[in-house]
Design an enzyme around this catalytic site. Structure first.
Site, PDB file in Angstrom:
ATOM      1  CG  LEU A 102       5.421  -4.764   3.765  1.00 43.92           C
ATOM      2  CD1 LEU A 102       4.591  -3.627   3.199  1.00 43.92           C
ATOM      3  CD2 LEU A 102       4.583  -5.618   4.701  1.00 43.92           C
ATOM      4  CG  ASP A 103       5.342 -11.376   0.834  1.00 45.01           C
ATOM      5  OD1 ASP A 103       4.604 -10.902  -0.041  1.00 45.01           O
ATOM      6  OD2 ASP A 103       4.920 -12.108   1.750  1.00 45.01           O
ATOM      7  CE1 TYR A 104       7.849  -8.798  -7.637  1.00 45.74           C
ATOM      8  CE2 TYR A 104       6.063 -10.396  -7.840  1.00 45.74           C
ATOM      9  CZ  TYR A 104       6.917  -9.465  -8.411  1.00 45.74           C
ATOM     10  OH  TYR A 104       6.835  -9.196  -9.759  1.00 45.74           O
ATOM     11  CB  THR A 106       2.784  -8.373   1.419  1.00 46.31           C
ATOM     12  OG1 THR A 106       2.701  -9.783   1.627  1.00 46.31           O
ATOM     13  CG2 THR A 106       2.104  -7.669   2.580  1.00 46.31           C
TER      14      THR A 106
END
Length: 235
Positions: A102-104, A106
């Site tokens: 999961l990106d920064y 999200t």
């Protein structure tokens, strides 16, 4: 047994990460650096990952569900000094790695485990394990745009597989949307909406397959139940 699977079963990394470690020269077999990712580990081989001998590891599989907050990265370490999801499970008596990413910016459901085989089943597109996201996107998401997303869109040289998309609420300036995908390309959901002209403003993963985040508080984790573990092993 293939080298990446051997490393994964020891709980040191996912198969994908094991391939990266091998390519970077971090894996030794019988004292020699091996960069051949297709190497088959034979009986009697001594495998070391970052100096740690796998044949001395007693593995107990651990599975947790984490509600990832904003501002954390899904990595074991960060050269910029940003907090990682590892910090949130530091009190777990096992070395866990995130299943997928999961990106920064999200939030939401992240499975963490030391079971590489199960992680592989969850993340590999061939198993079609859908991940459900809830997004706030800018502008109007028309029926035509929904149809494009559901058919598959080009996100920069890669055409996404068909998705399930449902507009939950359409406002004047933004929409709340639920989208389900089974692939896991970097920033895929954000790129998909960008491809149809709607920028993602907020993104939260609420489910992986039949596992739902539910009422788990942000920044907290819980261990999976035996029933949930059995489900993931057989998806």
């Amino acid at each position: 047994m293939r080298l990446n699977k051997y490393i994964a079963q020891a709980g040191l990394a996912s198969r994908r990460k094991a391939d990266e470690l091998t390519a970077n020269g971090n894996v030794k077999i019988n004292g020699l650096v091996v960069k051949e990712m297709g190497y088959d580990v034979q009986e009697g081989d001594v495998v070391e990952v970052n100096g740690r001998r796998i044949d001395k590891i007693e593995k107990k599989s651990v599975y947790v569900m984490l509600n990832k907050p904003l501002g954390f990265i899904t990595s074991s370490a960060d050269e910029k000094g940003r907090p990682t999801v590892q910090d949130l499970v530091a009190d777990v008596d096992a070395r866990l790695f995130p299943v997928g990413r999961l990106d920064y910016n999200t939030t939401g459901l992240l499975i963490m485990t030391n079971d590489g085989d199960t992680a592989y089943r969850i993340t590999h597109p061939k198993h079609h394990v859908y991940k459900t996201y809830r997004a706030r996107v800018a502008g109007v998401l028309s029926a035509a745009k929904v149809a494009r997303l559901e058919k598959g869109v080009d996100i920069g040289g890669f055409v996404t597989a068909p998705a399930h998309v449902k507009v939950l609420k359409q406002g004047e300036r933004s929409a709340i949307v639920e989208i389900q995908i089974y692939e896991g390309k970097n920033r895929q959901v954000r790129k998909m909406f960008a491809a149809v002209g709607n920028k993602v403003q907020e993104l939260d993963r609420v489910a992986i397959g039949e596992l739902y985040l539910g009422r788990l508080m942000i920044g907290h984790y819980r261990k999976l139940t035996p029933k949930e573990i059995e489900y993931l092993k057989n998806v």
